[in-house]
Motif scaffolding. Structure first.
Motif, PDB file in Angstrom:
ATOM      1  N   SER A  31      34.674  27.507  43.946  1.00 18.42           N
ATOM      2  CA  SER A  31      35.691  28.557  43.835  1.00 18.42           C
ATOM      3  C   SER A  31      35.333  29.803  44.644  1.00 18.42           C
ATOM      4  CB  SER A  31      35.924  28.935  42.380  1.00 18.42           C
ATOM      5  OG  SER A  31      34.834  29.661  41.882  1.00 18.42           O
ATOM      6  N   SER A  32      34.050  30.012  44.870  1.00 19.46           N
ATOM      7  CA  SER A  32      33.630  31.183  45.661  1.00 19.46           C
ATOM      8  C   SER A  32      33.322  30.795  47.107  1.00 19.46           C
ATOM      9  CB  SER A  32      32.413  31.847  45.021  1.00 19.46           C
ATOM     10  OG  SER A  32      31.300  30.975  45.076  1.00 19.46           O
ATOM     11  N   PHE A  33      33.772  29.604  47.516  1.00 19.11           N
ATOM     12  CA  PHE A  33      33.594  29.112  48.881  1.00 19.11           C
ATOM     13  C   PHE A  33      32.134  29.050  49.309  1.00 19.11           C
ATOM     14  CE2 PHE A  33      37.660  31.488  48.757  1.00 19.11           C
ATOM     15  CZ  PHE A  33      38.524  30.401  48.819  1.00 19.11           C
ATOM     16  N   GLY A  34      31.253  28.870  48.349  1.00 15.79           N
ATOM     17  CA  GLY A  34      29.831  28.772  48.636  1.00 15.79           C
ATOM     18  C   GLY A  34      29.146  30.103  48.879  1.00 15.79           C
ATOM     19  N   TRP A  35      29.893  31.182  48.717  1.00 14.69           N
ATOM     20  CA  TRP A  35      29.315  32.506  48.945  1.00 14.69           C
ATOM     21  C   TRP A  35      28.263  32.858  47.903  1.00 14.69           C
ATOM     22  CZ3 TRP A  35      34.120  36.053  50.093  1.00 14.69           C
ATOM     23  CH2 TRP A  35      34.677  35.693  51.323  1.00 14.69           C
TER      24      TRP A  35
ATOM     25  N   TRP B   2      23.749  38.374  49.521  1.00  6.49           N
ATOM     26  CA  TRP B   2      24.555  39.569  49.270  1.00  6.49           C
ATOM     27  C   TRP B   2      25.640  39.345  48.220  1.00  6.49           C
ATOM     28  CZ3 TRP B   2      29.334  37.836  50.344  1.00  6.49           C
ATOM     29  CH2 TRP B   2      29.485  36.858  51.323  1.00  6.49           C
ATOM     30  N   PHE B   3      25.729  38.137  47.689  1.00  9.80           N
ATOM     31  CA  PHE B   3      26.855  37.802  46.808  1.00  9.80           C
ATOM     32  C   PHE B   3      26.891  38.650  45.532  1.00  9.80           C
ATOM     33  CE2 PHE B   3      28.897  35.379  43.396  1.00  9.80           C
ATOM     34  CZ  PHE B   3      30.163  35.276  43.936  1.00  9.80           C
ATOM     35  N   ASN B   4      25.750  38.891  44.906  1.00 12.24           N
ATOM     36  CA  ASN B   4      25.755  39.689  43.666  1.00 12.24           C
ATOM     37  C   ASN B   4      26.280  41.092  43.907  1.00 12.24           C
ATOM     38  OD1 ASN B   4      25.035  37.848  41.734  1.00 12.24           O
ATOM     39  ND2 ASN B   4      22.847  38.194  41.994  1.00 12.24           N
ATOM     40  N   ARG B   5      25.886  41.732  44.997  1.00 11.83           N
ATOM     41  CA  ARG B   5      26.406  43.072  45.323  1.00 11.83           C
ATOM     42  C   ARG B   5      27.914  43.000  45.565  1.00 11.83           C
ATOM     43  NH1 ARG B   5      21.535  43.793  48.671  1.00 11.83           N
ATOM     44  NH2 ARG B   5      22.804  42.809  50.257  1.00 11.83           N
ATOM     45  N   TYR B   6      28.319  41.945  46.281  1.00 10.82           N
ATOM     46  CA  TYR B   6      29.745  41.746  46.552  1.00 10.82           C
ATOM     47  C   TYR B   6      30.526  41.569  45.249  1.00 10.82           C
ATOM     48  CZ  TYR B   6      34.014  39.210  47.647  1.00 10.82           C
ATOM     49  OH  TYR B   6      35.312  38.804  47.689  1.00 10.82           O
TER      50      TYR B   6
ATOM     51  N   LEU C  70      38.500  46.145  41.848  1.00 10.09           N
ATOM     52  CA  LEU C  70      39.667  45.668  41.105  1.00 10.09           C
ATOM     53  C   LEU C  70      39.924  46.514  39.863  1.00 10.09           C
ATOM     54  CD1 LEU C  70      39.234  41.800  41.345  1.00 10.09           C
ATOM     55  CD2 LEU C  70      40.976  43.207  42.448  1.00 10.09           C
ATOM     56  N   PHE C  71      38.861  46.898  39.161  1.00 10.68           N
ATOM     57  CA  PHE C  71      39.002  47.711  37.959  1.00 10.68           C
ATOM     58  C   PHE C  71      39.582  49.081  38.302  1.00 10.68           C
ATOM     59  CE2 PHE C  71      37.154  50.550  34.654  1.00 10.68           C
ATOM     60  CZ  PHE C  71      37.810  50.014  33.554  1.00 10.68           C
ATOM     61  N   ILE C  72      39.062  49.708  39.345  1.00 16.48           N
ATOM     62  CA  ILE C  72      39.543  51.035  39.748  1.00 16.48           C
ATOM     63  C   ILE C  72      40.975  50.957  40.259  1.00 16.48           C
ATOM     64  CG2 ILE C  72      39.200  52.887  41.439  1.00 16.48           C
ATOM     65  CD1 ILE C  72      36.159  52.427  41.020  1.00 16.48           C
ATOM     66  N   SER C  73      41.288  49.940  41.044  1.00 16.48           N
ATOM     67  CA  SER C  73      42.661  49.767  41.534  1.00 16.48           C
ATOM     68  C   SER C  73      43.619  49.573  40.366  1.00 16.48           C
ATOM     69  CB  SER C  73      42.746  48.564  42.472  1.00 16.48           C
ATOM     70  OG  SER C  73      41.942  48.758  43.587  1.00 16.48           O
ATOM     71  N   TYR C  74      43.215  48.758  39.421  1.00 16.29           N
ATOM     72  CA  TYR C  74      44.011  48.522  38.221  1.00 16.29           C
ATOM     73  C   TYR C  74      44.260  49.825  37.466  1.00 16.29           C
ATOM     74  CZ  TYR C  74      44.537  47.227  33.272  1.00 16.29           C
ATOM     75  OH  TYR C  74      44.938  47.139  31.974  1.00 16.29           O
ATOM     76  N   LEU C  75      43.223  50.651  37.336  1.00 15.26           N
ATOM     77  CA  LEU C  75      43.378  51.922  36.629  1.00 15.26           C
ATOM     78  C   LEU C  75      44.348  52.847  37.356  1.00 15.26           C
ATOM     79  CD1 LEU C  75      39.764  52.759  35.428  1.00 15.26           C
ATOM     80  CD2 LEU C  75      41.672  51.892  34.086  1.00 15.26           C
TER      81      LEU C  75
END
Length: 190
Positions: free
Chosen positions: A98-102, A107-111, A119-124
């Motif tokens: 589901s994450s395309f192997g990323w 760097w994936f955890n930072r991403y 997403l949370f800030i945009s949602y707010l």
């Protein structure tokens, strides 16, 4: 020896709960500030110019809808983030697909943290904008009130809201700010 271990575990749990409550309160205050800003911005008022720190510390508790929204948003976001962690740990193959192997990249955890935060800030921000429109429409439908000054002059309008020191009235699309504890009667906000 067992009592000391239990006591240490109890103290650690209490400390974690205190930290969690503090973080949730600060997030709730931030959400309340954002929602109040959006509401007053609908009337052309920059609420930060008229408020003090205390106004914002109680902002989420002044409107039950903001408090409920804040708690639900924080709770749902936390659950989604925990579900992501569990999914990665329990079902690594489907997670990787589901994450395309990323997820194998360094760097994936930072991403992932950045993506959840974004997403949370945009949602707010989107939610606050909708709340501002919704609440301003409800305010415009309210019945006008009358404010009597010390010299018996009466000013009428729809109450937009107030801070500790200023009351905001809407009268024929004109917003008036009335200081509550001052000799100044009113001033118009353009």
């Amino acid at each position: 020896m067992k009592e000391g271990l239990i006591k240490d575990a109890y103290e650690a749990i209490i400390k974690e709960i205190q930290t969690l409550i503090t973080i949730c309160y600060l997030l709730t205050v931030g959400i309340g500030m954002l929602f109040n800003y959006q509401l007053y911005d609908e009337f052309g008022i920059n609420i930060f110019d008229y408020s003090d720190v205390f106004d914002f510390l109680i902002a989420p508790f002044a409107d039950f809808k903001i408090l409920l929204f804040s708690m639900a948003s924080i709770g749902i976001s936390s659950i989604l983030f925990q579900m992501d962690i569990v999914w990665k740990r329990k079902f690594p193959i489907s997670y990787s697909k589901s994450s395309f192997g990323w997820d194998k990249k360094p760097w994936f955890n930072r991403y992932r943290y950045f993506a959840f935060g974004f997403l949370f800030i945009s949602y707010l921000f989107l939610s606050a904008d909708e709340y501002g429109k919704y609440a301003s429409n409800q305010i415009k439908e309210q019945a006008p009130i009358e404010v009597r000054f010390a010299d018996n002059e009466i000013k009428s309008g729809i109450l937009i809201g107030n801070t500790a020191n200023i009351m905001f009235l809407l009268n024929d699309e004109k917003v008036t700010a009335i200081p509550i504890t001052s000799l100044v009667k009113e001033f118009e906000i353009k």
